[in-house]
Design a protein around this motif. Structure first.
Motif, mmCIF file in Angstrom:
data_model
loop_
_atom_site.group_PDB
_atom_site.id
_atom_site.type_symbol
_atom_site.label_atom_id
_atom_site.label_comp_id
_atom_site.label_asym_id
_atom_site.label_seq_id
_atom_site.Cartn_x
_atom_site.Cartn_y
_atom_site.Cartn_z
ATOM 1 N N ASN A 1 49.084 107.952 -15.482
ATOM 2 C CA ASN A 1 49.128 109.386 -15.746
ATOM 3 C C ASN A 1 48.904 109.699 -17.223
ATOM 4 O O ASN A 1 48.356 110.748 -17.571
ATOM 5 N N LEU A 2 49.323 108.790 -18.089
ATOM 6 C CA LEU A 2 49.104 108.970 -19.518
ATOM 7 C C LEU A 2 47.684 108.581 -19.917
ATOM 8 O O LEU A 2 47.131 109.121 -20.874
ATOM 9 N N PHE A 3 47.105 107.634 -19.184
ATOM 10 C CA PHE A 3 45.792 107.112 -19.564
ATOM 11 C C PHE A 3 44.662 108.068 -19.217
ATOM 12 O O PHE A 3 43.794 108.353 -20.048
ATOM 13 N N PHE A 4 44.641 108.578 -18.011
ATOM 14 C CA PHE A 4 43.497 109.369 -17.560
ATOM 15 C C PHE A 4 43.588 110.810 -18.043
ATOM 16 O O PHE A 4 44.645 111.432 -17.985
ATOM 17 N N HIS A 5 42.462 111.317 -18.523
ATOM 18 C CA HIS A 5 42.419 112.711 -18.936
ATOM 19 C C HIS A 5 41.394 113.512 -18.137
ATOM 20 O O HIS A 5 41.176 114.684 -18.403
#
Length: 564
Positions: A509-513
């Motif tokens: 969730n933190l990695f993908f934008h």
């Protein structure tokens, strides 16, 4: 408006490096490289930008004439250095001028401070005098620098909402009102594209205002004028490229219905590269277009290797998040927990701040006049960490935002320090090998044959053949944020591996934008892809010169197709 007074050429540290120098040739050693005087000047700047007493003692021992130190006394000399350091605190520009017996260093920022440096007559480069000549506390430099930094930071803008926020905060109301909304938004979007793929940025004072030059995969100049009255809002923005506005990006749309035919048309028109497209979870296209090597008659294929510019930033982000998953890192922890001898002004920078542009670190850590090439000149990890930790902060960590390649270099070093493995080995073990990324590597990588690479065209040329194989091993000037090769096939495998379990759900969730990633170099390469699930595109090109050229137009058309 009357422009704010500024030097004729001003390399702003907030955009480039704490050790940026504008010097006369007489300070440089003949035949290239740095003379003893040049190294001493660099050491003066570095020591004035830190309040670390041990660094001050080392500077005194290595660069000051022993007679000068003896006359003044070590304790008084330490206080003298601390006083000059306080005087230049917060400066973000440096001009160097030659004097009959040394140099004059003018630090600009919230104050303008001039330091006189005199050298011994024996060519040893030993300093026999350091003096604070003058200090001018007037001027609007800090607020103007904030406006200029905001223009560069448009590269990190995520969507129209961020562009609107920039316009409301930094553009003068009269300027906003004078532009049709759609034209203003297109201008900001074009600046965003230039800034997002820049490998180098400089700021030059002009008679009318400032010129911000983005150099890398997409070369462009942004002319900025600011009001001479506080709060110094931007009264004019103009984007200059070598392609006229009416020609920029003017290719016919690409749709799901005409995808293959349109790419074939663009190949006939000169597009050269490799493309992979995913639709509803399935790879619907994966192939090469145009020549990989025009001279040898070799075509691009789905396996051809391309320089991918700053795309390795995503590899570094994944590595850091993997270490969090493994329990070796905490995103909210200060870097001083993991790295020894961090200066006091940077000790509380957190891992998360490094990853999100909130560290306050400048963008790059190359040294003009010392590093012949800001990407390719080799330095090792320890030298990179020393330089990065010696950079002056643009702002107090956590209080603002500015993209920093140097922050990702520090994160790459952190991966090595914490994992006790090389950055390359960590990535291979946890991502490249399990994802079966067999066509991803580094500059100078002998694992790949010469004919495996695409030759870079339409940009600058380096090496016997303009391919990463002949650019030397990846330097820690760019490790963690560049210096790598890959292709659309491997980049798709990387994204899918991370999505399908390479990281925990929390870290994913933190990695993908769910946006578009862009990278490239001035040596003829462009790489763009989207990381959205199910429907995405991946493009690498080896015929790329600047924003709005054929390669970037094809990539933008594919982005518009997959994003609807």
């Amino acid at each position: 408006m009357s422009p704010i007074a500024t030097p004729a050429i001003r390399y702003a540290v907030l955009f480039i490096s704490a050790l940026t120098l504008v010097t006369s040739h007489s300070v440089m050693a003949q035949g290239g490289g740095a003379s003893p005087e040049m190294r001493a000047v660099q050491a003066v700047e570095a020591v004035l930008r830190t309040q670390d007493a041990e660094a001050h003692r080392t500077f005194i021992s290595e660069y000051l004439d022993t007679g000068y130190v003896a006359t003044m006394g070590e304790a008084a000399m330490l206080e003298h250095l601390a006083e000059m350091g306080r005087a230049v605190s917060g400066s973000n520009g440096l001009d160097i001028g030659r004097t009959p017996d040394g140099v004059q260093m003018t630090f600009s920022g919230p104050t303008t401070t001039t330091i006189s440096v005199q050298f011994a007559s024996d060519s040893s480069g030993r300093i026999v005098s350091l003096a604070l000549v003058s200090q001018d506390t007037s001027g609007p430099s800090r607020e103007i620098d904030r406006r200029l930094l905001a223009v560069e930071d448009l590269g990190r803008a995520n969507g129209d909402e961020a562009l609107v926020a920039f316009a409301q905060e930094h553009l003068a109301p009269n300027f906003r009102a004078s532009q049709p909304l759609d034209r203003l938004m297109q201008l900001l979007q074009d600046i965003h594209t230039s800034a997002a793929t820049a490998g180098g940025v400089t700021v030059e004072g002009t008679p009318q205002g400032y010129r911000i030059s983005f150099r890398g995969s997409q070369n462009a100049d942004v002319l900025v004028q600011v009001d001479d009255e506080p709060p110094h809002l931007i009264t004019s923005l103009k984007l200059e490229t070598e392609i006229e506005d009416e020609e920029r990006g003017r290719i016919d749309p690409i749709s799901w219905d005409n995808l293959e035919a349109r790419l074939a048309d663009e190949e006939m028109a000169g597009f050269s590269g490799s493309v992979l497209v995913v639709h509803n979870g399935d790879v619907v296209l994966s192939r090469g277009y145009g020549p990989a090597n025009r001279e040898a008659g070799l075509p691009n294929t789905a396996e051809t290797l391309f320089d991918i510019g700053s795309v390795p930033i995503d590899f570094t982000r994944a590595a850091v998040l993997k270490l969090v998953d493994m329990g070796f890192l905490e995103l909210g922890a200060p870097i001083a927990r993991y790295i020894a001898k961090v200066p006091a002004d940077k000790a509380e920078i957190t891992i998360e701040q490094l990853m999100t542009g909130r560290s306050g670190l400048p963008n790059f850590h190359h040294i003009p006049g010392v590093d012949e090439d800001y990407d390719l000149s080799y330095i090792d990890r320890d030298e990179a960490v020393r330089r990065i930790l010696g950079l002056p902060l643009l702002f107090e960590p956590g209080t603002d935002r500015a993209h920093s390649h140097s922050a990702f270099g520090l994160l790459a070093a952190l991966v090595e320090i914490v994992s006790e493995r090389s950055y390359k080995t960590f990535l291979a073990t946890h991502f490249f090998e399990p994802a079966e990324m067999t066509h991803t590597g580094y500059y100078g990588d002998a694992a790949f044959a010469e004919d495996a690479y695409a030759v870079g065209y339409d940009g600058s040329v380096v090496g016997r053949i303009n391919i990463p194989l002949y650019w030397g091993q990846t330097s820690w000037l760019v490790m963690g944020s560049g210096g790598m090769v890959s292709n659309p096939t491997d980049l798709h495998r990387f994204v899918e591996f991370v999505r399908e379990g390479g990281l925990s759900s929390e870290m994913r969730n933190l990695f993908f934008h769910n946006g578009v990633v862009a990278g490239g170099t001035e040596r003829g390469f462009l790489c763009m892809f989207s990381d959205a699930p199910d429907t995405s595109f991946f493009v690498c090109s080896n015929a790329h010169e600047r924003q709005g050229d054929h390669a970037s137009s094809v990539a933008r058309a594919l982005a518009q197709m997959v994003r609807g």
